[in-house]
Design a protein around this motif. Structure first.
Motif, PDB file in Angstrom:
ATOM      1  N   VAL A  53      -8.993  40.746  26.627  1.00 27.47           N
ATOM      2  CA  VAL A  53      -9.756  41.925  27.039  1.00 27.47           C
ATOM      3  C   VAL A  53      -9.098  42.565  28.258  1.00 27.47           C
ATOM      4  O   VAL A  53      -8.949  43.794  28.328  1.00 27.47           O
ATOM      5  N   TRP A  54      -8.681  41.760  29.202  1.00 28.05           N
ATOM      6  CA  TRP A  54      -8.045  42.288  30.410  1.00 28.05           C
ATOM      7  C   TRP A  54      -6.770  43.059  30.068  1.00 28.05           C
ATOM      8  O   TRP A  54      -6.540  44.146  30.598  1.00 28.05           O
ATOM      9  N   PHE A  55      -5.945  42.497  29.175  1.00 25.51           N
ATOM     10  CA  PHE A  55      -4.719  43.186  28.784  1.00 25.51           C
ATOM     11  C   PHE A  55      -5.008  44.508  28.062  1.00 25.51           C
ATOM     12  O   PHE A  55      -4.348  45.519  28.317  1.00 25.51           O
ATOM     13  N   VAL A  56      -5.999  44.509  27.190  1.00 21.75           N
ATOM     14  CA  VAL A  56      -6.342  45.743  26.469  1.00 21.75           C
ATOM     15  C   VAL A  56      -6.860  46.798  27.444  1.00 21.75           C
ATOM     16  O   VAL A  56      -6.475  47.972  27.375  1.00 21.75           O
ATOM     17  N   VAL A  57      -7.713  46.402  28.365  1.00 23.41           N
ATOM     18  CA  VAL A  57      -8.271  47.350  29.331  1.00 23.41           C
ATOM     19  C   VAL A  57      -7.172  47.870  30.261  1.00 23.41           C
ATOM     20  O   VAL A  57      -7.175  49.045  30.635  1.00 23.41           O
ATOM     21  N   GLN A  58      -6.218  47.029  30.619  1.00 26.34           N
ATOM     22  CA  GLN A  58      -5.086  47.500  31.427  1.00 26.34           C
ATOM     23  C   GLN A  58      -4.272  48.544  30.666  1.00 26.34           C
ATOM     24  O   GLN A  58      -3.793  49.510  31.252  1.00 26.34           O
ATOM     25  N   VAL A  90      -5.514  50.551  28.359  1.00 20.67           N
ATOM     26  CA  VAL A  90      -6.347  51.752  28.305  1.00 20.67           C
ATOM     27  C   VAL A  90      -6.350  52.452  29.661  1.00 20.67           C
ATOM     28  O   VAL A  90      -6.361  53.680  29.732  1.00 20.67           O
ATOM     29  N   SER A  91      -6.312  51.697  30.746  1.00 23.68           N
ATOM     30  CA  SER A  91      -6.348  52.311  32.076  1.00 23.68           C
ATOM     31  C   SER A  91      -5.077  53.094  32.378  1.00 23.68           C
ATOM     32  O   SER A  91      -5.080  53.942  33.271  1.00 23.68           O
ATOM     33  N   ALA A  92      -4.012  52.833  31.642  1.00 16.48           N
ATOM     34  CA  ALA A  92      -2.769  53.581  31.828  1.00 16.48           C
ATOM     35  C   ALA A  92      -2.871  54.981  31.227  1.00 16.48           C
ATOM     36  O   ALA A  92      -2.049  55.842  31.527  1.00 16.48           O
ATOM     37  N   THR A  93      -3.883  55.220  30.407  1.00 14.37           N
ATOM     38  CA  THR A  93      -4.100  56.554  29.835  1.00 14.37           C
ATOM     39  C   THR A  93      -4.825  57.418  30.853  1.00 14.37           C
ATOM     40  O   THR A  93      -5.108  56.984  31.967  1.00 14.37           O
ATOM     41  N   LYS A  94      -5.179  58.614  30.447  1.00 16.29           N
ATOM     42  CA  LYS A  94      -5.855  59.537  31.356  1.00 16.29           C
ATOM     43  C   LYS A  94      -7.368  59.386  31.345  1.00 16.29           C
ATOM     44  O   LYS A  94      -8.082  60.257  31.833  1.00 16.29           O
ATOM     45  N   MET A  95      -7.860  58.267  30.811  1.00 16.65           N
ATOM     46  CA  MET A  95      -9.302  58.029  30.794  1.00 16.65           C
ATOM     47  C   MET A  95      -9.784  57.791  32.237  1.00 16.65           C
ATOM     48  O   MET A  95      -9.136  57.058  32.985  1.00 16.65           O
ATOM     49  N   PRO A  96     -10.903  58.403  32.622  1.00 13.80           N
ATOM     50  CA  PRO A  96     -11.427  58.176  33.977  1.00 13.80           C
ATOM     51  C   PRO A  96     -11.773  56.702  34.206  1.00 13.80           C
ATOM     52  O   PRO A  96     -12.274  56.022  33.311  1.00 13.80           O
ATOM     53  N   ASN A  97     -11.516  56.228  35.409  1.00 17.30           N
ATOM     54  CA  ASN A  97     -11.737  54.819  35.737  1.00 17.30           C
ATOM     55  C   ASN A  97     -13.198  54.413  35.671  1.00 17.30           C
ATOM     56  O   ASN A  97     -13.497  53.231  35.520  1.00 17.30           O
ATOM     57  N   LYS A  98     -14.110  55.368  35.766  1.00 14.85           N
ATOM     58  CA  LYS A  98     -15.529  55.002  35.737  1.00 14.85           C
ATOM     59  C   LYS A  98     -15.965  54.488  34.372  1.00 14.85           C
ATOM     60  O   LYS A  98     -16.979  53.820  34.258  1.00 14.85           O
ATOM     61  N   PHE A  99     -15.188  54.771  33.318  1.00  9.56           N
ATOM     62  CA  PHE A  99     -15.532  54.298  31.981  1.00  9.56           C
ATOM     63  C   PHE A  99     -14.896  52.950  31.636  1.00  9.56           C
ATOM     64  O   PHE A  99     -15.206  52.386  30.595  1.00  9.56           O
ATOM     65  N   LEU A 100     -14.016  52.449  32.481  1.00  9.12           N
ATOM     66  CA  LEU A 100     -13.309  51.209  32.156  1.00  9.12           C
ATOM     67  C   LEU A 100     -14.229  49.992  32.027  1.00  9.12           C
ATOM     68  O   LEU A 100     -14.005  49.160  31.143  1.00  9.12           O
ATOM     69  N   PRO A 101     -15.272  49.817  32.850  1.00 12.10           N
ATOM     70  CA  PRO A 101     -16.169  48.675  32.616  1.00 12.10           C
ATOM     71  C   PRO A 101     -16.857  48.728  31.250  1.00 12.10           C
ATOM     72  O   PRO A 101     -17.006  47.702  30.583  1.00 12.10           O
ATOM     73  N   LEU A 102     -17.248  49.917  30.819  1.00 21.51           N
ATOM     74  CA  LEU A 102     -17.860  50.060  29.504  1.00 21.51           C
ATOM     75  C   LEU A 102     -16.855  49.746  28.401  1.00 21.51           C
ATOM     76  O   LEU A 102     -17.180  49.044  27.431  1.00 21.51           O
ATOM     77  N   VAL A 103     -15.643  50.230  28.565  1.00 22.77           N
ATOM     78  CA  VAL A 103     -14.571  49.916  27.606  1.00 22.77           C
ATOM     79  C   VAL A 103     -14.332  48.409  27.580  1.00 22.77           C
ATOM     80  O   VAL A 103     -14.153  47.816  26.515  1.00 22.77           O
TER      81      VAL A 103
END
Length: 112
Positions: free
Chosen positions: A9-14, A16-29
């Protein structure tokens, strides 16, 4: 198995965080990815899905991966920044001391 899921999960979220998605959505992701990976892991490893247990493990893995990321980014970077700040202040103190010694030793003008 839970450590493997948290790491995945940590690797996948990392990623996703490299994209332009706002950081506030990362916990939900992180939670959603945790649930998906947990259910997929249970199915692939034993072909036996216990939905409540897998959902709980996925939720836990998502929260854990999110907390791990916060801990690594905030705590470790905070420690590094404070350590670098101490080194810079000591370097400035040394250069201030050296420059004041240089100016006092070169001030040897003679008056006639």
């Amino acid at each position: 198995a839970l450590i493997i899921i948290i790491t995945a999960v940590w690797f996948v979220v990392q990623s996703v965080s490299a994209t332009k998605m706002p950081n506030k959505f990362l916990p939900l992701v992180s939670i959603v990815v945790g649930i998906v990976i947990s259910v997929a892991y249970a199915y692939l490893s034993s072909k036996n899905i216990q939905l409540e247990q897998d959902l709980f493990f996925g939720l836990f893995a998502g929260f854990s991966a999110s907390g791990l990321d916060d801990t690594l980014t905030k705590s470790v970077s905070g420690l590094i920044n404070s350590f670098v700040g101490v080194l810079i202040s000591k370097a400035n103190d040394i250069s201030d001391t050296t420059s004041s010694e240089d100016s006092s030793s070169t001030d040897t003008t003679s008056v006639k």
